[in-house]
Design a protein around this motif. Structure first.
Motif, PDB file in Angstrom:
ATOM      1  N   GLU A 132     -13.917 -23.855  -7.708  1.00  0.00           N
ATOM      2  CA  GLU A 132     -13.144 -24.444  -8.797  1.00  0.00           C
ATOM      3  C   GLU A 132     -13.917 -25.603  -9.426  1.00  0.00           C
ATOM      4  OE1 GLU A 132      -8.875 -26.618  -9.756  1.00  0.00           O
ATOM      5  OE2 GLU A 132      -9.206 -25.741  -7.782  1.00  0.00           O
ATOM      6  N   ASP A 133     -14.506 -26.448  -8.590  1.00  0.00           N
ATOM      7  CA  ASP A 133     -15.286 -27.572  -9.105  1.00  0.00           C
ATOM      8  C   ASP A 133     -16.496 -27.079  -9.907  1.00  0.00           C
ATOM      9  OD1 ASP A 133     -15.944 -30.408  -9.296  1.00  0.00           O
ATOM     10  OD2 ASP A 133     -17.570 -29.959  -7.896  1.00  0.00           O
ATOM     11  N   ALA A 134     -17.205 -26.084  -9.371  1.00  0.00           N
ATOM     12  CA  ALA A 134     -18.381 -25.555 -10.064  1.00  0.00           C
ATOM     13  C   ALA A 134     -17.989 -24.915 -11.402  1.00  0.00           C
ATOM     14  CB  ALA A 134     -19.104 -24.533  -9.180  1.00  0.00           C
ATOM     15  N   LEU A 135     -16.905 -24.155 -11.410  1.00  0.00           N
ATOM     16  CA  LEU A 135     -16.451 -23.524 -12.654  1.00  0.00           C
ATOM     17  C   LEU A 135     -15.980 -24.574 -13.653  1.00  0.00           C
ATOM     18  CD1 LEU A 135     -14.546 -20.458 -11.170  1.00  0.00           C
ATOM     19  CD2 LEU A 135     -16.679 -20.394 -12.497  1.00  0.00           C
ATOM     20  N   GLU A 160     -19.229 -24.926   2.631  1.00  0.00           N
ATOM     21  CA  GLU A 160     -19.056 -25.391   4.004  1.00  0.00           C
ATOM     22  C   GLU A 160     -19.805 -26.698   4.236  1.00  0.00           C
ATOM     23  OE1 GLU A 160     -20.085 -23.912   8.531  1.00  0.00           O
ATOM     24  OE2 GLU A 160     -19.746 -22.401   6.977  1.00  0.00           O
ATOM     25  N   LEU A 161     -21.031 -26.772   3.744  1.00  0.00           N
ATOM     26  CA  LEU A 161     -21.834 -27.983   3.930  1.00  0.00           C
ATOM     27  C   LEU A 161     -21.253 -29.177   3.179  1.00  0.00           C
ATOM     28  CD1 LEU A 161     -25.404 -26.428   3.781  1.00  0.00           C
ATOM     29  CD2 LEU A 161     -24.252 -27.404   5.795  1.00  0.00           C
ATOM     30  N   SER A 162     -20.505 -28.910   2.109  1.00  0.00           N
ATOM     31  CA  SER A 162     -19.887 -30.012   1.357  1.00  0.00           C
ATOM     32  C   SER A 162     -18.541 -30.407   1.954  1.00  0.00           C
ATOM     33  CB  SER A 162     -19.709 -29.622  -0.114  1.00  0.00           C
ATOM     34  OG  SER A 162     -18.656 -28.680  -0.265  1.00  0.00           O
ATOM     35  N   GLY A 163     -18.097 -29.649   2.968  1.00  0.00           N
ATOM     36  CA  GLY A 163     -16.834 -29.966   3.624  1.00  0.00           C
ATOM     37  C   GLY A 163     -15.617 -29.496   2.860  1.00  0.00           C
ATOM     38  N   ARG A 164     -15.819 -28.538   1.947  1.00  0.00           N
ATOM     39  CA  ARG A 164     -14.698 -28.028   1.149  1.00  0.00           C
ATOM     40  C   ARG A 164     -14.554 -26.529   1.362  1.00  0.00           C
ATOM     41  NH1 ARG A 164     -16.279 -29.761  -4.661  1.00  0.00           N
ATOM     42  NH2 ARG A 164     -18.321 -29.393  -3.804  1.00  0.00           N
ATOM     43  N   SER A 165     -13.384 -26.030   1.010  1.00  0.00           N
ATOM     44  CA  SER A 165     -13.175 -24.583   1.056  1.00  0.00           C
ATOM     45  C   SER A 165     -13.977 -23.941  -0.072  1.00  0.00           C
ATOM     46  CB  SER A 165     -11.691 -24.250   0.867  1.00  0.00           C
ATOM     47  OG  SER A 165     -11.291 -24.555  -0.468  1.00  0.00           O
ATOM     48  N   LEU A 166     -14.221 -22.658   0.059  1.00  0.00           N
ATOM     49  CA  LEU A 166     -14.920 -21.936  -1.008  1.00  0.00           C
ATOM     50  C   LEU A 166     -14.120 -22.022  -2.307  1.00  0.00           C
ATOM     51  CD1 LEU A 166     -17.195 -20.197  -2.073  1.00  0.00           C
ATOM     52  CD2 LEU A 166     -16.046 -18.186  -1.116  1.00  0.00           C
ATOM     53  N   ASN A 167     -12.791 -21.920  -2.226  1.00  0.00           N
ATOM     54  CA  ASN A 167     -11.970 -22.026  -3.437  1.00  0.00           C
ATOM     55  C   ASN A 167     -12.149 -23.379  -4.117  1.00  0.00           C
ATOM     56  OD1 ASN A 167     -10.898 -19.457  -3.329  1.00  0.00           O
ATOM     57  ND2 ASN A 167      -9.052 -20.083  -2.254  1.00  0.00           N
ATOM     58  N   ALA A 168     -12.094 -24.465  -3.355  1.00  0.00           N
ATOM     59  CA  ALA A 168     -12.247 -25.808  -3.925  1.00  0.00           C
ATOM     60  C   ALA A 168     -13.646 -25.991  -4.507  1.00  0.00           C
ATOM     61  CB  ALA A 168     -11.965 -26.874  -2.872  1.00  0.00           C
ATOM     62  N   TRP A 169     -14.653 -25.513  -3.788  1.00  0.00           N
ATOM     63  CA  TRP A 169     -16.032 -25.633  -4.256  1.00  0.00           C
ATOM     64  C   TRP A 169     -16.216 -24.851  -5.550  1.00  0.00           C
ATOM     65  CZ3 TRP A 169     -20.163 -22.695  -5.579  1.00  0.00           C
ATOM     66  CH2 TRP A 169     -21.420 -23.320  -5.614  1.00  0.00           C
ATOM     67  N   ARG A 191     -17.028 -27.700 -13.949  1.00  0.00           N
ATOM     68  CA  ARG A 191     -18.206 -28.378 -14.504  1.00  0.00           C
ATOM     69  C   ARG A 191     -18.910 -27.485 -15.530  1.00  0.00           C
ATOM     70  NH1 ARG A 191     -21.685 -28.940 -10.351  1.00  0.00           N
ATOM     71  NH2 ARG A 191     -20.243 -28.384  -8.719  1.00  0.00           N
ATOM     72  N   ALA A 192     -19.032 -26.195 -15.234  1.00  0.00           N
ATOM     73  CA  ALA A 192     -19.684 -25.280 -16.173  1.00  0.00           C
ATOM     74  C   ALA A 192     -18.867 -25.136 -17.460  1.00  0.00           C
ATOM     75  CB  ALA A 192     -19.888 -23.914 -15.509  1.00  0.00           C
ATOM     76  N   ALA A 193     -17.551 -25.017 -17.319  1.00  0.00           N
ATOM     77  CA  ALA A 193     -16.691 -24.885 -18.503  1.00  0.00           C
ATOM     78  C   ALA A 193     -16.714 -26.169 -19.330  1.00  0.00           C
ATOM     79  CB  ALA A 193     -15.256 -24.556 -18.087  1.00  0.00           C
ATOM     80  N   ASP A 194     -16.673 -27.319 -18.665  1.00  0.00           N
ATOM     81  CA  ASP A 194     -16.728 -28.593 -19.382  1.00  0.00           C
ATOM     82  C   ASP A 194     -18.033 -28.733 -20.159  1.00  0.00           C
ATOM     83  OD1 ASP A 194     -14.232 -29.261 -18.403  1.00  0.00           O
ATOM     84  OD2 ASP A 194     -14.975 -30.706 -16.919  1.00  0.00           O
ATOM     85  N   ALA A 195     -19.135 -28.318 -19.544  1.00  0.00           N
ATOM     86  CA  ALA A 195     -20.433 -28.404 -20.219  1.00  0.00           C
ATOM     87  C   ALA A 195     -20.469 -27.502 -21.452  1.00  0.00           C
ATOM     88  CB  ALA A 195     -21.552 -28.024 -19.252  1.00  0.00           C
ATOM     89  N   ASP A 196     -19.960 -26.283 -21.326  1.00  0.00           N
ATOM     90  CA  ASP A 196     -19.949 -25.369 -22.468  1.00  0.00           C
ATOM     91  C   ASP A 196     -18.977 -25.829 -23.553  1.00  0.00           C
ATOM     92  OD1 ASP A 196     -21.900 -23.767 -21.429  1.00  0.00           O
ATOM     93  OD2 ASP A 196     -20.573 -22.112 -20.871  1.00  0.00           O
ATOM     94  N   MET A 197     -17.802 -26.306 -23.136  1.00  0.00           N
ATOM     95  CA  MET A 197     -16.815 -26.743 -24.119  1.00  0.00           C
ATOM     96  C   MET A 197     -17.259 -28.030 -24.820  1.00  0.00           C
ATOM     97  SD  MET A 197     -14.619 -24.399 -24.286  1.00  0.00           S
ATOM     98  CE  MET A 197     -13.414 -25.198 -25.311  1.00  0.00           C
ATOM     99  N   ALA A 198     -18.107 -28.827 -24.181  1.00  0.00           N
ATOM    100  CA  ALA A 198     -18.631 -30.041 -24.814  1.00  0.00           C
ATOM    101  C   ALA A 198     -19.487 -29.685 -26.031  1.00  0.00           C
ATOM    102  CB  ALA A 198     -19.426 -30.862 -23.820  1.00  0.00           C
ATOM    103  N   LYS A 199     -19.988 -28.462 -26.063  1.00  0.00           N
ATOM    104  CA  LYS A 199     -20.798 -28.007 -27.196  1.00  0.00           C
ATOM    105  C   LYS A 199     -19.942 -27.560 -28.368  1.00  0.00           C
ATOM    106  CE  LYS A 199     -24.114 -26.196 -23.882  1.00  0.00           C
ATOM    107  NZ  LYS A 199     -24.634 -24.956 -23.300  1.00  0.00           N
ATOM    108  N   ALA A 200     -18.629 -27.427 -28.139  1.00  0.00           N
ATOM    109  CA  ALA A 200     -17.719 -26.955 -29.187  1.00  0.00           C
ATOM    110  C   ALA A 200     -17.624 -27.986 -30.311  1.00  0.00           C
ATOM    111  CB  ALA A 200     -16.328 -26.688 -28.613  1.00  0.00           C
TER     112      ALA A 200
END
Length: 118
Positions: free
Chosen positions: A101-104, A90-99, A106-115
């Protein structure tokens, strides 16, 4: 645990100290496709062979090799975490789904970068 990638497929790899082998399983597919080897060099070859065999087998039997994902994710979190992420969205001005999705992403990209591509 290490992650390997090949032709868009990934696998987490572990070492079994009792049997003294490396082993892994393809991630993100319906079928259980595993592989193992005694050395790291052999493990890379076994992984590539498992991926190639999976793709060839699916083609031979007329089956799609990838499981399609619906885009719907259902999971439970601690109520306090739920409240915090809802406020953050809410504070970022996005829906919970959008927020989320972005958080997931970023986390997936960080883990996959280790592949490690093999």
């Amino acid at each position: 645990m290490s992650i390997m990638t090949y032709k868009g497929y990934s696998a987490a790899v572990e070492f079994d100290a009792d049997d003294e082998i490396f082993f892994g399983k393809l991630a993100g597919i319906r079928d259980g496709v595993g592989f193992h080897a005694d050395t790291a060099r052999e493990l890379k070859a076994a992984f590539r062979e498992a991926v190639d065999d999976y793709i060839e087998t699916c083609a031979r039997i007329g089956k799609s090799p990838d499981k399609p994902y619906s885009g719907k994710v259902m999971f439970r979190v601690d109520p306090e975490v739920h409240a915090r992420v809802t406020k953050a969205a809410e504070l970022s001005g996005r829906s919970l789904n959008a927020w989320a999705e972005d958080a997931l992403r970023r986390a997936a990209d960080a883990d996959m970068a280790k592949a490690v591509a093999v």
